[in-house]
Design an enzyme around this catalytic site. Sequence first.
Site, short mmCIF file in Angstrom:
data_model
loop_
_atom_site.label_atom_id
_atom_site.label_comp_id
_atom_site.label_asym_id
_atom_site.label_seq_id
_atom_site.Cartn_x
_atom_site.Cartn_y
_atom_site.Cartn_z
N ASP A 10 0.88 -1.17 0.00
CA ASP A 10 0.00 0.00 0.00
C ASP A 10 0.92 1.23 0.00
OD1 ASP A 10 -2.24 1.78 0.72
OD2 ASP A 10 -1.31 1.78 2.71
N ASP A 12 -0.26 5.14 0.83
CA ASP A 12 -0.55 6.18 1.84
C ASP A 12 -0.67 5.58 3.24
OD1 ASP A 12 -2.40 7.37 -0.80
OD2 ASP A 12 -0.81 8.56 0.10
N GLY A 53 -10.29 7.18 -1.83
CA GLY A 53 -10.36 7.84 -3.13
C GLY A 53 -10.67 9.31 -2.97
N LYS A 55 -11.60 11.70 -5.15
CA LYS A 55 -12.84 12.19 -5.78
C LYS A 55 -14.06 11.74 -4.97
CE LYS A 55 -11.80 10.38 -9.84
NZ LYS A 55 -10.40 9.96 -9.62
N ARG A 57 -14.05 11.12 -1.89
CA ARG A 57 -14.00 11.83 -0.60
C ARG A 57 -14.61 13.23 -0.74
NH1 ARG A 57 -8.36 10.98 1.05
NH2 ARG A 57 -9.15 8.87 1.19
N LYS A 86 -5.89 19.21 -6.96
CA LYS A 86 -5.34 18.69 -5.70
C LYS A 86 -4.12 17.82 -5.97
CE LYS A 86 -5.05 15.01 -2.86
NZ LYS A 86 -4.70 13.59 -3.14
N THR A 125 -4.66 5.50 -4.16
CA THR A 125 -4.30 6.86 -4.58
C THR A 125 -4.06 6.91 -6.09
OG1 THR A 125 -2.97 8.77 -3.93
CG2 THR A 125 -1.78 6.72 -4.32
N ASN A 129 0.57 10.18 -8.08
CA ASN A 129 1.07 10.41 -6.72
C ASN A 129 2.11 9.36 -6.36
OD1 ASN A 129 -0.82 12.44 -6.55
ND2 ASN A 129 -2.30 11.24 -5.37
C1 XBP Z 1 -5.28 6.25 0.47
C2 XBP Z 1 -6.46 6.87 -0.15
C3 XBP Z 1 -6.27 7.90 -1.21
C4 XBP Z 1 -5.54 9.12 -0.63
C5 XBP Z 1 -5.72 10.34 -1.49
O1 XBP Z 1 -4.81 5.32 -0.46
O2 XBP Z 1 -7.58 6.50 0.18
O3 XBP Z 1 -7.54 8.30 -1.67
O4 XBP Z 1 -6.11 9.44 0.64
O5 XBP Z 1 -5.26 10.08 -2.80
P1 XBP Z 1 -3.92 4.00 0.02
P2 XBP Z 1 -6.20 10.46 -4.05
O6 XBP Z 1 -3.87 3.96 1.53
O7 XBP Z 1 -4.65 2.82 -0.59
O8 XBP Z 1 -2.56 4.25 -0.58
O9 XBP Z 1 -6.71 11.84 -3.81
O10 XBP Z 1 -5.28 10.37 -5.25
O11 XBP Z 1 -7.27 9.40 -4.06
MG MG Z 2 -3.00 3.26 3.21
#
Ligand code: XBP
Ligand code: MG
Length: 257
Positions: A10, A12, A53, A55, A57, A86, A125, A129
Site C-alpha cells: 500500500d 498512503d 479515493g 474524488k 471523498r 489537488k 491513490t 502520486n
Molecule cells: C489512500 C487513499 C487515497 C488518498 C488520497 O490510499 O484512500 O484516496 O487518501 O489520494 P492507500 P487520491 O492507503 O490505498 O494508498 O486523492 O489520489 O485518491
Molecule cells: Mg493506506
Amino acid sequence: MARLDALLFDVDGTLADTERDGHRIAFNRAFADAGLDWVWTPEIYGNLLEVTGGKERIRHYLEKYRPAFEPPTDLDAFIADLHAAKTTHFKKLLEDPGLPLRPGVERLLREARDAGLRLAIATTTTPENVTALLRNSLDPEAESWFEVIAAGDIVPAKKPAPDIYLWAMERMGLTPERCVAFEDSRHGVHAARDAGLRTIVVTVNDYTRDQDFRDAALVLDGLGAPGRPAQRLSGPDLVDGEVTLSTLRALHERVWS
Ligand code: XBP
Ligand code: MG
C-alpha cells in the site's frame, strides 16, 4: 509449501505518512484556488478518510458537510477538476518540502529487490502520486523497481474492495500464498484479506492506529530501523527490532504456510 515471491505495498500511510500533512494540505489548496471556503481540518479529514479515493471523498464531503452547496450542472466534472488540481498540489508537496518514507521502508525495499523478490504497489491513490513519491522520496528510478503499480481508478471498486490486489496479482501471475501485503488501515487490511492475502500492518498515526486489525497476520508500529525498533502490537513474535527478508521468510514458512 509456496515460496515467498512477492511483496505488495500500500502507499498512503504505509510507504509514507502522507495523509494529514500531504493529501489534506493539497485538498485545501485546491479548494482555495477554486474560491471555495472549504477547509479540511485534521479532525474533519480523519472522518473523511473513511471514504477512500480523493474524488469519492470530495463527493462524500459535499453530501455530509455541505448539503446546501449548489452543485454545478456537471458535478462529476467539477469534482474531477478539483481533484486534478489537488493532485498537482500534492505532487508539488512531494517535491518541496518533500515527504520522507517511513523508517525501514527503503531498507526493506532494497533488500527485497537485491534478493530478487518481486515488488508491487496496490493503492487507492492516483498513479501520479505514486510515481512522484517513489521518484522524490526513494530513488529517481524507483518506479522501475515495481513490476506492477496498481493504483486509483484502474479498478472499478476501491479499497476495502479487494479489486486492486486481485488486479495486481493477476497482472503478475501470482497466487496469494506466494505474496505478503503491507498496509496501514482497516480498509486496506479488508481489501488484502478478501484478495486472500496475508497482511502485515504497520500502523502510522492516530487516523488508523486504533482501527480493528483482527484480520491482519501481524501488526507492528513500523518496519523498524536503527534507533526505531519495530514494536509488535499483535501476531507472531518473530520480529527482532526490524522486519527483514529473513523475518518475512520465517513468518511465511513457519507461521503462514
Ligand atoms: C489512500 C487513499 C487515497 C488518498 C488520497 O490510499 O484512500 O484516496 O487518501 O489520494 P492507500 P487520491 O492507503 O490505498 O494508498 O486523492 O489520489 O485518491
Ligand atoms: Mg493506506
